[in-house]
Design a protein around this motif. Structure first.
Motif, PDB file in Angstrom:
ATOM      1  N   ALA A 121       0.830  -1.209   0.000  1.00  9.58           N
ATOM      2  CA  ALA A 121       0.000   0.000   0.000  1.00  9.58           C
ATOM      3  C   ALA A 121       0.862   1.255   0.000  1.00  9.58           C
ATOM      4  CB  ALA A 121      -0.933   0.001   1.211  1.00  9.58           C
ATOM      5  N   TYR A 122       1.962   1.218   0.740  1.00 10.49           N
ATOM      6  CA  TYR A 122       2.861   2.380   0.757  1.00 10.49           C
ATOM      7  C   TYR A 122       3.471   2.624  -0.615  1.00 10.49           C
ATOM      8  CZ  TYR A 122       6.927   5.289   1.384  1.00 10.49           C
ATOM      9  OH  TYR A 122       7.861   6.282   1.225  1.00 10.49           O
ATOM     10  N   LYS A 123       3.869   1.551  -1.291  1.00  7.01           N
ATOM     11  CA  LYS A 123       4.473   1.711  -2.613  1.00  7.01           C
ATOM     12  C   LYS A 123       3.509   2.393  -3.575  1.00  7.01           C
ATOM     13  CE  LYS A 123       7.002  -0.885  -6.160  1.00  7.01           C
ATOM     14  NZ  LYS A 123       7.512  -2.226  -6.571  1.00  7.01           N
ATOM     15  N   VAL A 124       2.227   2.033  -3.501  1.00  2.50           N
ATOM     16  CA  VAL A 124       1.219   2.656  -4.350  1.00  2.50           C
ATOM     17  C   VAL A 124       0.970   4.096  -3.921  1.00  2.50           C
ATOM     18  CG1 VAL A 124      -1.227   2.632  -4.989  1.00  2.50           C
ATOM     19  CG2 VAL A 124       0.077   0.500  -4.969  1.00  2.50           C
ATOM     20  N   ALA A 125       0.705   4.311  -2.630  1.00  2.00           N
ATOM     21  CA  ALA A 125       0.338   5.639  -2.138  1.00  2.00           C
ATOM     22  C   ALA A 125       1.451   6.654  -2.358  1.00  2.00           C
ATOM     23  CB  ALA A 125      -0.021   5.567  -0.658  1.00  2.00           C
ATOM     24  N   SER A 126       2.699   6.253  -2.107  1.00  2.00           N
ATOM     25  CA  SER A 126       3.820   7.183  -2.226  1.00  2.00           C
ATOM     26  C   SER A 126       4.106   7.565  -3.673  1.00  2.00           C
ATOM     27  CB  SER A 126       5.076   6.579  -1.586  1.00  2.00           C
ATOM     28  OG  SER A 126       5.454   5.381  -2.241  1.00  2.00           O
ATOM     29  N   SER A 127       3.561   6.802  -4.623  1.00  2.97           N
ATOM     30  CA  SER A 127       3.714   7.149  -6.034  1.00  2.97           C
ATOM     31  C   SER A 127       2.822   8.317  -6.427  1.00  2.97           C
ATOM     32  CB  SER A 127       3.386   5.931  -6.917  1.00  2.97           C
ATOM     33  OG  SER A 127       4.257   4.850  -6.646  1.00  2.97           O
ATOM     34  N   PHE A 128       1.808   8.587  -5.596  1.00  4.95           N
ATOM     35  CA  PHE A 128       0.844   9.637  -5.917  1.00  4.95           C
ATOM     36  C   PHE A 128       0.827  10.769  -4.900  1.00  4.95           C
ATOM     37  CE2 PHE A 128      -0.583   5.898  -8.123  1.00  4.95           C
ATOM     38  CZ  PHE A 128      -1.082   6.375  -9.324  1.00  4.95           C
ATOM     39  N   CYS A 129       1.378  10.538  -3.723  1.00  2.00           N
ATOM     40  CA  CYS A 129       1.289  11.529  -2.650  1.00  2.00           C
ATOM     41  C   CYS A 129       2.560  11.485  -1.810  1.00  2.00           C
ATOM     42  CB  CYS A 129       0.053  11.249  -1.780  1.00  2.00           C
ATOM     43  SG  CYS A 129      -0.180  12.394  -0.411  1.00  2.00           S
ATOM     44  N   ASP A 130       3.104  12.654  -1.503  1.00  2.00           N
ATOM     45  CA  ASP A 130       4.331  12.726  -0.693  1.00  2.00           C
ATOM     46  C   ASP A 130       4.053  12.572   0.800  1.00  2.00           C
ATOM     47  OD1 ASP A 130       5.943  13.101  -2.922  1.00  2.00           O
ATOM     48  OD2 ASP A 130       5.667  15.275  -2.896  1.00  2.00           O
ATOM     49  N   ALA A 131       2.855  12.943   1.234  1.00  2.00           N
ATOM     50  CA  ALA A 131       2.524  12.935   2.661  1.00  2.00           C
ATOM     51  C   ALA A 131       1.755  11.668   3.017  1.00  2.00           C
ATOM     52  CB  ALA A 131       1.709  14.175   3.026  1.00  2.00           C
ATOM     53  N   VAL A 132       2.490  10.614   3.367  1.00  2.00           N
ATOM     54  CA  VAL A 132       1.889   9.332   3.728  1.00  2.00           C
ATOM     55  C   VAL A 132       2.199   9.043   5.192  1.00  2.00           C
ATOM     56  CG1 VAL A 132       1.806   6.852   3.255  1.00  2.00           C
ATOM     57  CG2 VAL A 132       2.175   8.469   1.372  1.00  2.00           C
ATOM     58  N   SER A 133       1.191   8.640   5.948  1.00  2.25           N
ATOM     59  CA  SER A 133       1.378   8.273   7.356  1.00  2.25           C
ATOM     60  C   SER A 133       0.638   6.979   7.636  1.00  2.25           C
ATOM     61  CB  SER A 133       0.900   9.394   8.284  1.00  2.25           C
ATOM     62  OG  SER A 133      -0.418   9.793   7.962  1.00  2.25           O
ATOM     63  N   VAL A 134       0.880   6.418   8.820  1.00  2.00           N
ATOM     64  CA  VAL A 134       0.375   5.080   9.158  1.00  2.00           C
ATOM     65  C   VAL A 134      -0.339   5.106  10.508  1.00  2.00           C
ATOM     66  CG1 VAL A 134       1.108   2.746   9.859  1.00  2.00           C
ATOM     67  CG2 VAL A 134       2.046   3.783   7.785  1.00  2.00           C
ATOM     68  N   ILE A 135      -1.419   4.336  10.588  1.00  2.00           N
ATOM     69  CA  ILE A 135      -2.082   4.044  11.862  1.00  2.00           C
ATOM     70  C   ILE A 135      -2.064   2.527  12.050  1.00  2.00           C
ATOM     71  CG2 ILE A 135      -4.295   3.993  13.079  1.00  2.00           C
ATOM     72  CD1 ILE A 135      -4.945   6.691  11.877  1.00  2.00           C
ATOM     73  N   ILE A 136      -1.542   2.081  13.197  1.00  2.00           N
ATOM     74  CA  ILE A 136      -1.544   0.650  13.509  1.00  2.00           C
ATOM     75  C   ILE A 136      -2.777   0.348  14.350  1.00  2.00           C
ATOM     76  CG2 ILE A 136      -0.265  -1.293  14.460  1.00  2.00           C
ATOM     77  CD1 ILE A 136       2.276   0.343  14.295  1.00  2.00           C
ATOM     78  N   ASN A 137      -3.655  -0.461  13.816  1.00  2.00           N
ATOM     79  CA  ASN A 137      -4.859  -0.858  14.542  1.00  2.00           C
ATOM     80  C   ASN A 137      -4.603  -2.187  15.252  1.00  2.00           C
ATOM     81  OD1 ASN A 137      -7.519  -0.769  15.442  1.00  2.00           O
ATOM     82  ND2 ASN A 137      -8.308  -1.815  13.617  1.00  2.00           N
ATOM     83  N   LYS A 138      -5.204  -2.368  16.416  1.00  2.00           N
ATOM     84  CA  LYS A 138      -5.006  -3.578  17.231  1.00  2.00           C
ATOM     85  C   LYS A 138      -3.519  -3.813  17.496  1.00  2.00           C
ATOM     86  CE  LYS A 138      -7.572  -5.601  14.122  1.00  2.00           C
ATOM     87  NZ  LYS A 138      -8.339  -6.573  13.295  1.00  2.00           N
ATOM     88  N   CYS A 139      -2.834  -2.727  17.844  1.00  2.23           N
ATOM     89  CA  CYS A 139      -1.372  -2.764  17.945  1.00  2.23           C
ATOM     90  C   CYS A 139      -0.859  -3.722  19.020  1.00  2.23           C
ATOM     91  CB  CYS A 139      -0.828  -1.359  18.197  1.00  2.23           C
ATOM     92  SG  CYS A 139      -1.311  -0.668  19.802  1.00  2.23           S
ATOM     93  N   ASP A 140      -1.705  -4.059  19.992  1.00  2.38           N
ATOM     94  CA  ASP A 140      -1.233  -4.880  21.110  1.00  2.38           C
ATOM     95  C   ASP A 140      -1.521  -6.371  20.955  1.00  2.38           C
ATOM     96  OD1 ASP A 140      -3.923  -4.391  21.243  1.00  2.38           O
ATOM     97  OD2 ASP A 140      -3.971  -3.828  23.355  1.00  2.38           O
ATOM     98  N   ILE A 141      -2.026  -6.808  19.790  1.00  3.00           N
ATOM     99  CA  ILE A 141      -2.300  -8.242  19.636  1.00  3.00           C
ATOM    100  C   ILE A 141      -1.026  -9.020  19.315  1.00  3.00           C
ATOM    101  CG2 ILE A 141      -4.690  -7.845  18.908  1.00  3.00           C
ATOM    102  CD1 ILE A 141      -3.819  -8.506  16.040  1.00  3.00           C
ATOM    103  N   ASN A 142       0.003  -8.322  18.830  1.00  2.58           N
ATOM    104  CA  ASN A 142       1.293  -8.974  18.574  1.00  2.58           C
ATOM    105  C   ASN A 142       2.381  -7.905  18.647  1.00  2.58           C
ATOM    106  OD1 ASN A 142       3.661 -10.092  17.119  1.00  2.58           O
ATOM    107  ND2 ASN A 142       2.295 -11.821  16.691  1.00  2.58           N
ATOM    108  N   GLU A 143       3.064  -7.844  19.764  1.00  2.00           N
ATOM    109  CA  GLU A 143       4.052  -6.790  19.986  1.00  2.00           C
ATOM    110  C   GLU A 143       5.232  -6.883  19.015  1.00  2.00           C
ATOM    111  OE1 GLU A 143       5.227  -6.764  24.053  1.00  2.00           O
ATOM    112  OE2 GLU A 143       3.217  -6.258  24.802  1.00  2.00           O
ATOM    113  N   GLN A 144       5.635  -8.097  18.667  1.00  2.00           N
ATOM    114  CA  GLN A 144       6.768  -8.242  17.747  1.00  2.00           C
ATOM    115  C   GLN A 144       6.419  -7.708  16.361  1.00  2.00           C
ATOM    116  OE1 GLN A 144      10.078  -9.255  18.272  1.00  2.00           O
ATOM    117  NE2 GLN A 144      10.139  -8.302  16.255  1.00  2.00           N
ATOM    118  N   ASN A 145       5.225  -8.058  15.880  1.00  2.00           N
ATOM    119  CA  ASN A 145       4.807  -7.563  14.568  1.00  2.00           C
ATOM    120  C   ASN A 145       4.620  -6.050  14.581  1.00  2.00           C
ATOM    121  OD1 ASN A 145       4.871 -10.057  13.339  1.00  2.00           O
ATOM    122  ND2 ASN A 145       2.691 -10.479  13.692  1.00  2.00           N
TER     123      ASN A 145
END
Length: 288
Positions: free
Chosen positions: A206-230
């Protein structure tokens, strides 16, 4: 400002994040670009102001006076969609026909034509937070991004007419043409991901696609505590890509309860940890 929220797959929490951002906006043009399965009309009460037909496919049509039942179209149909009916003329199974046009091209009697079908619809509605625009793509119709382009054209016009300065787009899942049509020309893209192995792979694509069209890309991690390593691996990936993580949402049943009650998490539980994190992310996006 135009903010698109996408994810590499369905079920990552993209629409929940979008609904939260819409609830936090004073006035917004909200565009549901997931025309196969629009969720925003389910989460927000709305009043339809206008609807229009949208042609997104074609239908196999035969002139019975010309067709001689020679079977040329049938033997050359890649999808096995054609047969000779009881009247002795070619007929298509609408569930199999892809309207590719080969039969029209090779018919020796010029008996077959492909005619546009307008069974899909686009709706413009008034709702508590501004204007809501969504599409209802008829099953089997072409989802190449053309309907999304039309949704966005209507949204741009509404921004001008209503003097609204913010547009939030709930993107379709995946990385195909509908996603490209969603992220083209936006100011910011937010990718919602989850800490699973497939989620990490989806984020990278998704980042590879989005960054091809927009310079301002950010991320939200949902359910971040179900796997701390991931989650840590996602953080490392984002650092390598130079992408900011603007929110880490814990696994919270309240998000599901909000959907069951047809509300955004901001409306349903404004003081919960997810609402607090999403509020901070929204303020960061709009005032960066």
């Amino acid at each position: 400002m135009k903010i698109a929220i996408i994810s590499g797959k369905g079920g990552s929490g993209k629409s929940s994040v979008t609904a939260a951002f819409i609830s936090l906006a004073q006035r917004v043009v909200a565009v549901d670009c997931d025309v196969d399965a629009s969720n925003l009309p389910l989460l927000f009460e709305h009043k339809v102001l206008h609807s229009e037909e949208f042609s997104s496919g074609e239908r196999h049509t035969v002139d019975p006076d010309r067709c001689i039942g020679c079977g040329v179209c049938i033997s050359n149909c890649t999808y096995d969609a054609l047969h000779i009916n009881s009247q002795g003329v070619s007929e298509a199974n609408p569930l199999l026909c892809e309207a590719c046009g080969l039969c029209e091209h090779i018919c020796p009697q010029e008996a077959i034509t492909l005619t546009p079908v307008a069974e899909s619809r686009i709706y413009t509605s008034d709702f508590a937070h501004g204007i809501l625009i969504h599409g209802d793509l008829h099953p089997g119709d072409d989802n190449s991004g053309k309907m999304i382009a039309r949704l966005r054209s209507i949204a741009d016009d509404k921004m001008t007419q209503e003097n609204i300065t913010l547009q939030i787009l709930d993107g379709p899942p995946g990385i195909g043409c509908p996603v490209l049509s969603t992220v083209t020309g936006v100011d910011r893209v937010v990718i919602v991901c989850e800490p699973t192995l497939s989620g990490i792979s989806d984020l990278r694509r998704a980042y590879k696609v989005a960054s091809s069209f927009c310079d301002a890309v950010s991320v939200i991690i949902n359910k971040c505590d179900i796997n701390e390593q991931n989650s840590a691996d996602i953080a490392a990936l984002c650092k390598d890509l130079g992408v900011e993580i603007i929110a880490r949402l814990p696994f919270d049943r309240t998000l599901v309860d909000a959907q069951i009650h047809c509300q955004s998490i901001i409306e349903y539980a404004p003081e919960c940890s997810c609402s607090t994190a999403l509020r901070a992310a929204y303020e960061h996006l709009c005032h960066e």
